[in-house]
Scaffold this motif. Structure first.
Motif, PDB file in Angstrom:
ATOM      1  N   VAL A 214       0.890  -1.166   0.000  1.00  0.00           N
ATOM      2  CA  VAL A 214       0.000   0.000   0.000  1.00  0.00           C
ATOM      3  C   VAL A 214       0.924   1.210   0.000  1.00  0.00           C
ATOM      4  O   VAL A 214       1.702   1.400   0.923  1.00  0.00           O
ATOM      5  CB  VAL A 214      -0.906   0.025   1.249  1.00  0.00           C
ATOM      6  N   LYS A 215       0.872   1.981  -1.057  1.00  0.00           N
ATOM      7  CA  LYS A 215       1.799   3.106  -1.196  1.00  0.00           C
ATOM      8  C   LYS A 215       1.244   4.343  -0.503  1.00  0.00           C
ATOM      9  O   LYS A 215       0.119   4.756  -0.756  1.00  0.00           O
ATOM     10  CB  LYS A 215       2.079   3.403  -2.672  1.00  0.00           C
ATOM     11  N   HIS A 216       2.060   4.896   0.368  1.00  0.00           N
ATOM     12  CA  HIS A 216       1.651   6.108   1.062  1.00  0.00           C
ATOM     13  C   HIS A 216       2.169   7.323   0.308  1.00  0.00           C
ATOM     14  O   HIS A 216       3.249   7.307  -0.252  1.00  0.00           O
ATOM     15  CB  HIS A 216       2.177   6.110   2.502  1.00  0.00           C
ATOM     16  N   GLN A 217       1.394   8.373   0.267  1.00  0.00           N
ATOM     17  CA  GLN A 217       1.818   9.662  -0.297  1.00  0.00           C
ATOM     18  C   GLN A 217       1.702  10.688   0.819  1.00  0.00           C
ATOM     19  O   GLN A 217       0.631  11.189   1.117  1.00  0.00           O
ATOM     20  CB  GLN A 217       0.927  10.058  -1.480  1.00  0.00           C
ATOM     21  N   LYS A 353       6.154 -17.752   4.369  1.00  0.00           N
ATOM     22  CA  LYS A 353       5.156 -18.539   3.629  1.00  0.00           C
ATOM     23  C   LYS A 353       3.768 -18.363   4.242  1.00  0.00           C
ATOM     24  O   LYS A 353       2.774 -18.141   3.527  1.00  0.00           O
ATOM     25  CB  LYS A 353       5.560 -20.010   3.619  1.00  0.00           C
ATOM     26  N   LEU A 354       3.713 -18.412   5.564  1.00  0.00           N
ATOM     27  CA  LEU A 354       2.438 -18.246   6.262  1.00  0.00           C
ATOM     28  C   LEU A 354       1.824 -16.877   5.981  1.00  0.00           C
ATOM     29  O   LEU A 354       0.630 -16.762   5.649  1.00  0.00           O
ATOM     30  CB  LEU A 354       2.659 -18.419   7.767  1.00  0.00           C
ATOM     31  N   ILE A 355       2.637 -15.830   6.104  1.00  0.00           N
ATOM     32  CA  ILE A 355       2.136 -14.466   5.900  1.00  0.00           C
ATOM     33  C   ILE A 355       1.751 -14.236   4.453  1.00  0.00           C
ATOM     34  O   ILE A 355       0.715 -13.627   4.152  1.00  0.00           O
ATOM     35  CB  ILE A 355       3.189 -13.434   6.360  1.00  0.00           C
ATOM     36  N   SER A 356       2.569 -14.731   3.537  1.00  0.00           N
ATOM     37  CA  SER A 356       2.285 -14.544   2.115  1.00  0.00           C
ATOM     38  C   SER A 356       0.925 -15.118   1.756  1.00  0.00           C
ATOM     39  O   SER A 356       0.118 -14.474   1.070  1.00  0.00           O
ATOM     40  CB  SER A 356       3.385 -15.207   1.285  1.00  0.00           C
ATOM     41  N   GLU A 357       0.653 -16.309   2.244  1.00  0.00           N
ATOM     42  CA  GLU A 357      -0.612 -16.973   1.913  1.00  0.00           C
ATOM     43  C   GLU A 357      -1.797 -16.284   2.580  1.00  0.00           C
ATOM     44  O   GLU A 357      -2.836 -16.057   1.949  1.00  0.00           O
ATOM     45  CB  GLU A 357      -0.537 -18.442   2.338  1.00  0.00           C
ATOM     46  N   SER A 358      -1.663 -15.952   3.855  1.00  0.00           N
ATOM     47  CA  SER A 358      -2.793 -15.347   4.576  1.00  0.00           C
ATOM     48  C   SER A 358      -3.073 -13.931   4.083  1.00  0.00           C
ATOM     49  O   SER A 358      -4.240 -13.518   3.979  1.00  0.00           O
ATOM     50  CB  SER A 358      -2.521 -15.342   6.082  1.00  0.00           C
ATOM     51  N   TYR A 359      -2.027 -13.187   3.742  1.00  0.00           N
ATOM     52  CA  TYR A 359      -2.200 -11.822   3.240  1.00  0.00           C
ATOM     53  C   TYR A 359      -2.917 -11.837   1.889  1.00  0.00           C
ATOM     54  O   TYR A 359      -3.842 -11.052   1.645  1.00  0.00           O
ATOM     55  CB  TYR A 359      -0.845 -11.130   3.119  1.00  0.00           C
ATOM     56  N   LYS A 360      -2.485 -12.751   1.023  1.00  0.00           N
ATOM     57  CA  LYS A 360      -3.108 -12.839  -0.299  1.00  0.00           C
ATOM     58  C   LYS A 360      -4.567 -13.266  -0.190  1.00  0.00           C
ATOM     59  O   LYS A 360      -5.440 -12.759  -0.913  1.00  0.00           O
ATOM     60  CB  LYS A 360      -2.325 -13.806  -1.177  1.00  0.00           C
ATOM     61  N   PHE A 363      -6.494 -10.043   1.247  1.00  0.00           N
ATOM     62  CA  PHE A 363      -6.565  -8.795   0.486  1.00  0.00           C
ATOM     63  C   PHE A 363      -6.503  -8.977  -1.031  1.00  0.00           C
ATOM     64  O   PHE A 363      -6.548  -7.993  -1.773  1.00  0.00           O
ATOM     65  CB  PHE A 363      -5.440  -7.840   0.935  1.00  0.00           C
ATOM     66  N   ARG A 364      -6.360 -10.212  -1.484  1.00  0.00           N
ATOM     67  CA  ARG A 364      -6.300 -10.497  -2.922  1.00  0.00           C
ATOM     68  C   ARG A 364      -5.136  -9.757  -3.606  1.00  0.00           C
ATOM     69  O   ARG A 364      -5.251  -9.297  -4.743  1.00  0.00           O
ATOM     70  CB  ARG A 364      -7.621 -10.131  -3.604  1.00  0.00           C
ATOM     71  N   LYS A 365      -4.053  -9.626  -2.873  1.00  0.00           N
ATOM     72  CA  LYS A 365      -2.837  -9.046  -3.456  1.00  0.00           C
ATOM     73  C   LYS A 365      -1.639  -9.561  -2.670  1.00  0.00           C
ATOM     74  O   LYS A 365      -1.795 -10.159  -1.595  1.00  0.00           O
ATOM     75  CB  LYS A 365      -2.878  -7.516  -3.429  1.00  0.00           C
ATOM     76  N   GLU A 366      -0.454  -9.328  -3.222  1.00  0.00           N
ATOM     77  CA  GLU A 366       0.765  -9.854  -2.622  1.00  0.00           C
ATOM     78  C   GLU A 366       1.377  -8.843  -1.653  1.00  0.00           C
ATOM     79  O   GLU A 366       1.259  -7.630  -1.836  1.00  0.00           O
ATOM     80  CB  GLU A 366       1.798 -10.157  -3.719  1.00  0.00           C
TER      81      GLU A 366
END
Length: 385
Positions: A214-217, A353-360, A363-366
């Motif tokens: 998530v890019k902050h400005q 691996k755990l975080i990658s899978e649960s995050y995706k 939120f449907r993104k990496e």
């Protein structure tokens, strides 16, 4: 050092300008703890990292200056006769701002050519902006023998961000990028810019950065509003900054400020205290206490200062649930970017691996993972490197 990035930048500079440049490496930074305390003249605990900006800078015989952003495949030409902010200028305003602030110090750089690039992901909260500012001011100081001290250079970088980018940032990012030391963190007093560098041994744990992507400005966010609130409350109490304010002081004026602003100021006071406790924990090799302070820091940013986002909160909550993570928190200005996590070394890959899978799934993104090491601050690279 990113050798392939260095080679590409040197090659593009030579091919474009037919000259030998000065090469500057300027790192990004992590902040172990102490968020939004710097502009309140408090304490922070940052460190420079082995990701950053590499800039090739040389004198130009032409009538204008030329800057090339190799990662973006963009170039910009401008005259020193008219150095003003560009609307929606992005990286261009960092370059222009540094030039303008050098001149405001009574120094006059000549026309120059610049090629720069980096391996800090944009919007990650690792201070690519400070790294760019510092690389340019350091390079111009070297190229034109301006006689600026490192402390003068970081103030130039900070003012460039204030006046040309529109972010009223504190001094932490520029300081850490300029003064970082390999394998050490910096306890920085943002009131007088005194600092102490000390080695960190995380023992069985390692720093893992997780980018929410998530890019902050910051200039489009509530960052400047947070700073204005802090300064307003300090003024009501006739204090120089929130650094000097206690919880008792806040209670004495709670009928004069909103509950939301009271909470924001409470967070800053508590975070300042956490920095000093974290230093003590590090000196005692007390990773458990350090981790608890990181979690407490995030809780304050989430519920009091209100600068997190759903994705960051999710990442920290997952860390809190995992027995192999000592602590985690959002890092940077807020509203996106990275979390900093202290993870058991032998559990790093399984945790990723755990975080990658649960995050995706959530939120449907990496999300992205970065391993970083603490590095030296802004410096010139010899051509043999």
């Amino acid at each position: 050092m990113n050798s392939s990035l260095l080679k590409n930048i040197k090659t593009l500079f030579k091919d474009t300008f037919s000259a030998e440049p000065v090469i500057i490496a300027s790192p990004g930074r992590i902040n172990i703890i102490g968020e939004h305390t710097d502009y309140n003249e408090g304490f922070v605990l940052p460190a420079a990292i082995d990701k950053g900006i590499i800039a090739a800078i040389g004198k130009s015989e032409g009538p204008d200056c030329t800057a090339i952003a190799i990662d973006l495949k963009e170039s910009y030409r401008f005259s020193l006769k008219e150095v003003v902010p560009v609307k929606n200028g992005g990286w261009r305003n960092y370059v222009l701002g540094v030039v303008a602030e050098i001149r405001n110090c009574g120094k006059e750089p000549g026309n120059f050519s610049l090629v720069f690039g980096g391996d800090i992901p944009s919007g990650s909260g690792l201070s690519s902006s400070a790294a760019l500012e510092n690389s340019l001011v350091f390079g111009l100081n070297e190229l034109f023998d301006l006689g600026l001290s490192r402390q003068e250079m970081i103030l130039i970088s900070q003012k460039a961000e204030h006046h040309f980018v529109g972010v009223k940032c504190g001094i932490m990012d520029q300081f850490a990028s300029m003064f970082g030391q390999k394998d050490k963190a910096l306890l920085l007093d943002c009131r007088d810019l005194s600092s102490e560098a000390f080695p960190i041994d995380f023992g069985d744990y390692e720093i893992l950065l997780i980018n929410s992507n998530v890019k902050h400005q910051l200039n489009d966010s509530a960052y400047n509003e947070r700073r204005a609130v802090c300064e307003k409350v300090a003024a009501i109490l006739n204090k120089e900054a929130l650094r000097d304010v206690t919880h008792e002081d806040l209670l004495a004026i709670e009928d004069r400020i909103s509950q939301a602003n009271l909470q924001k100021c409470s967070y800053v006071i508590e975070e300042n205290e956490r920095v000093l406790k974290a230093v003590e924990a590090i000196r005692n090799n007390d990773i458990k206490t350090l981790g608890e302070l990181l979690f407490a820091s995030h809780h304050g940013m989430q519920h009091l200062y209100k600068i997190t986002c759903e994705e960051l909160d999710f990442l920290v909550e997952k860390a809190r649930e995992n027995p192999y993570v000592a602590g985690a928190r959002m890092m940077g200005g807020g509203f996106g970017g990275c979390t900093i996590n202290l993870v058991k070394k032998d559990k790093l890959e399984s945790y990723k691996k755990l975080i990658s899978e649960s995050y995706k799934q959530q939120f449907r993104k990496e999300c992205s993972f970065y391993h970083v090491h603490l590095s030296d601050g802004t410096h010139m690279i010899q051509t043999t490197e």
